[in-house]
Structures are given as structure tokens and as C-alpha cells.
Design a protein around this motif. Structure first.
Motif, PDB file in Angstrom:
ATOM      1  N   GLN A 153      23.694  25.852 -19.024  1.00  0.00           N
ATOM      2  CA  GLN A 153      23.261  27.050 -18.309  1.00  0.00           C
ATOM      3  C   GLN A 153      23.359  26.861 -16.798  1.00  0.00           C
ATOM      4  O   GLN A 153      23.787  27.771 -16.076  1.00  0.00           O
ATOM      5  CB  GLN A 153      21.829  27.416 -18.707  1.00  0.00           C
ATOM      6  CG  GLN A 153      21.719  27.950 -20.117  1.00  0.00           C
ATOM      7  CD  GLN A 153      20.280  28.166 -20.545  1.00  0.00           C
ATOM      8  OE1 GLN A 153      19.340  27.888 -19.800  1.00  0.00           O
ATOM      9  NE2 GLN A 153      20.092  28.666 -21.754  1.00  0.00           N
ATOM     10  N   GLN A 154      22.986  25.686 -16.319  1.00  0.00           N
ATOM     11  CA  GLN A 154      23.060  25.417 -14.889  1.00  0.00           C
ATOM     12  C   GLN A 154      24.504  25.454 -14.418  1.00  0.00           C
ATOM     13  O   GLN A 154      24.807  25.970 -13.340  1.00  0.00           O
ATOM     14  CB  GLN A 154      22.426  24.064 -14.553  1.00  0.00           C
ATOM     15  CG  GLN A 154      22.335  23.793 -13.072  1.00  0.00           C
ATOM     16  CD  GLN A 154      21.489  24.829 -12.347  1.00  0.00           C
ATOM     17  OE1 GLN A 154      20.382  25.139 -12.768  1.00  0.00           O
ATOM     18  NE2 GLN A 154      21.999  25.376 -11.257  1.00  0.00           N
ATOM     19  N   SER A 155      25.411  24.945 -15.232  1.00  0.00           N
ATOM     20  CA  SER A 155      26.831  24.985 -14.897  1.00  0.00           C
ATOM     21  C   SER A 155      27.314  26.428 -14.794  1.00  0.00           C
ATOM     22  O   SER A 155      28.049  26.785 -13.857  1.00  0.00           O
ATOM     23  CB  SER A 155      27.639  24.227 -15.951  1.00  0.00           C
ATOM     24  OG  SER A 155      29.021  24.345 -15.683  1.00  0.00           O
ATOM     25  N   SER A 156      26.897  27.267 -15.729  1.00  0.00           N
ATOM     26  CA  SER A 156      27.269  28.690 -15.686  1.00  0.00           C
ATOM     27  C   SER A 156      26.708  29.362 -14.438  1.00  0.00           C
ATOM     28  O   SER A 156      27.403  30.142 -13.772  1.00  0.00           O
ATOM     29  CB  SER A 156      26.757  29.418 -16.927  1.00  0.00           C
ATOM     30  OG  SER A 156      27.380  28.931 -18.079  1.00  0.00           O
ATOM     31  N   ILE A 157      25.470  29.048 -14.094  1.00  0.00           N
ATOM     32  CA  ILE A 157      24.847  29.611 -12.889  1.00  0.00           C
ATOM     33  C   ILE A 157      25.622  29.177 -11.644  1.00  0.00           C
ATOM     34  O   ILE A 157      25.878  29.991 -10.746  1.00  0.00           O
ATOM     35  CB  ILE A 157      23.362  29.212 -12.798  1.00  0.00           C
ATOM     36  CG1 ILE A 157      22.567  29.918 -13.891  1.00  0.00           C
ATOM     37  CG2 ILE A 157      22.790  29.515 -11.413  1.00  0.00           C
ATOM     38  CD1 ILE A 157      21.156  29.383 -14.071  1.00  0.00           C
ATOM     39  N   ASP A 158      26.009  27.913 -11.596  1.00  0.00           N
ATOM     40  CA  ASP A 158      26.778  27.413 -10.456  1.00  0.00           C
ATOM     41  C   ASP A 158      28.119  28.131 -10.332  1.00  0.00           C
ATOM     42  O   ASP A 158      28.549  28.480  -9.230  1.00  0.00           O
ATOM     43  CB  ASP A 158      26.998  25.906 -10.577  1.00  0.00           C
ATOM     44  CG  ASP A 158      25.727  25.096 -10.390  1.00  0.00           C
ATOM     45  OD1 ASP A 158      24.733  25.651  -9.859  1.00  0.00           O
ATOM     46  OD2 ASP A 158      25.717  23.913 -10.785  1.00  0.00           O
ATOM     47  N   GLN A 159      28.784  28.373 -11.457  1.00  0.00           N
ATOM     48  CA  GLN A 159      30.061  29.086 -11.435  1.00  0.00           C
ATOM     49  C   GLN A 159      29.872  30.523 -10.952  1.00  0.00           C
ATOM     50  O   GLN A 159      30.671  31.032 -10.152  1.00  0.00           O
ATOM     51  CB  GLN A 159      30.709  29.071 -12.816  1.00  0.00           C
ATOM     52  CG  GLN A 159      31.215  27.717 -13.238  1.00  0.00           C
ATOM     53  CD  GLN A 159      31.698  27.703 -14.687  1.00  0.00           C
ATOM     54  OE1 GLN A 159      31.614  28.700 -15.392  1.00  0.00           O
ATOM     55  NE2 GLN A 159      32.203  26.555 -15.122  1.00  0.00           N
ATOM     56  N   ILE A 160      28.825  31.183 -11.422  1.00  0.00           N
ATOM     57  CA  ILE A 160      28.544  32.553 -10.992  1.00  0.00           C
ATOM     58  C   ILE A 160      28.237  32.584  -9.499  1.00  0.00           C
ATOM     59  O   ILE A 160      28.711  33.467  -8.766  1.00  0.00           O
ATOM     60  CB  ILE A 160      27.384  33.155 -11.814  1.00  0.00           C
ATOM     61  CG1 ILE A 160      27.829  33.360 -13.265  1.00  0.00           C
ATOM     62  CG2 ILE A 160      26.895  34.458 -11.196  1.00  0.00           C
ATOM     63  CD1 ILE A 160      26.687  33.692 -14.212  1.00  0.00           C
ATOM     64  N   LYS A 161      27.460  31.631  -9.015  1.00  0.00           N
ATOM     65  CA  LYS A 161      27.120  31.563  -7.593  1.00  0.00           C
ATOM     66  C   LYS A 161      28.378  31.376  -6.759  1.00  0.00           C
ATOM     67  O   LYS A 161      28.533  32.021  -5.714  1.00  0.00           O
ATOM     68  CB  LYS A 161      26.142  30.423  -7.343  1.00  0.00           C
ATOM     69  CG  LYS A 161      25.631  30.351  -5.928  1.00  0.00           C
ATOM     70  CD  LYS A 161      24.596  29.248  -5.793  1.00  0.00           C
ATOM     71  CE  LYS A 161      24.042  29.173  -4.409  1.00  0.00           C
ATOM     72  NZ  LYS A 161      24.964  28.689  -3.420  1.00  0.00           N
ATOM     73  N   THR A 162      29.285  30.521  -7.210  1.00  0.00           N
ATOM     74  CA  THR A 162      30.544  30.308  -6.500  1.00  0.00           C
ATOM     75  C   THR A 162      31.346  31.602  -6.424  1.00  0.00           C
ATOM     76  O   THR A 162      31.890  31.950  -5.375  1.00  0.00           O
ATOM     77  CB  THR A 162      31.372  29.200  -7.195  1.00  0.00           C
ATOM     78  OG1 THR A 162      30.608  27.994  -7.199  1.00  0.00           O
ATOM     79  CG2 THR A 162      32.690  28.970  -6.497  1.00  0.00           C
TER      80      THR A 162
END
Length: 80
Positions: A58-67
């Protein structure tokens, strides 16, 4: 007299054997319960690892969305 002593010894030996049998039975039960506890702990650890893996995903997905949001803001020149 000798028969009485022999009978008394046999009676004590039988009592000792019965006690030993009872202890062996209890030890088998304790062993089974310990195995069950170990299996439960392993399952708990496995569940915990799975939960941690999901958090990382989930954190990886959040990081991708933030990018992606940062990139969109730069393109639209609305970055603050």
C-alpha cells in the motif's frame, strides 16, 4: 510372612507403575498442547508477515500516486 511381604512389594510396584502410566499420559497431553501452541504462534507470525507485506504494498502504491500527482502539478504549474 514372606507371602505378605511379596504381596506388599507387588502392591507398591503396581501403584508405582500406575503413577508412572498416569505421568506418561499427562506428558503426552502436554506435548500435544505445546505443539498446538507452537502451530498457533507460527500462524500468528505468518499473519503478521502478511499484514506487513500488505502495508508495504500500500505504501508503494501511495508513493507512486504521489509521484504522479507531483508530476501533474508541475505540468499544470500549480505546484506550491
Amino acid at each position: 510372612m514372606t507371602d505378605n511381604v511379596e504381596n506388599l512389594i507387588l502392591e507398591h510396584l503396581r501403584a508405582l507403575r500406575a503413577g508412572q502410566d498416569r505421568l506418561e499420559s499427562e506428558m503426552r497431553e502436554v506435548g500435544a498442547r505445546l505443539t498446538s501452541l507452537e502451530a498457533g504462534m507460527a500462524a500468528g507470525r505468518r499473519d503478521g508477515a502478511h499484514n506487513y507485506e500488505e502495508i508495504i504494498r500500500q505504501q508503494s502504491s501511495i508513493d507512486q500516486i504521489k509521484t504522479r500527482i507531483d508530476r501533474i502539478e508541475r505540468r499544470l504549474e500549480i505546484a506550491g
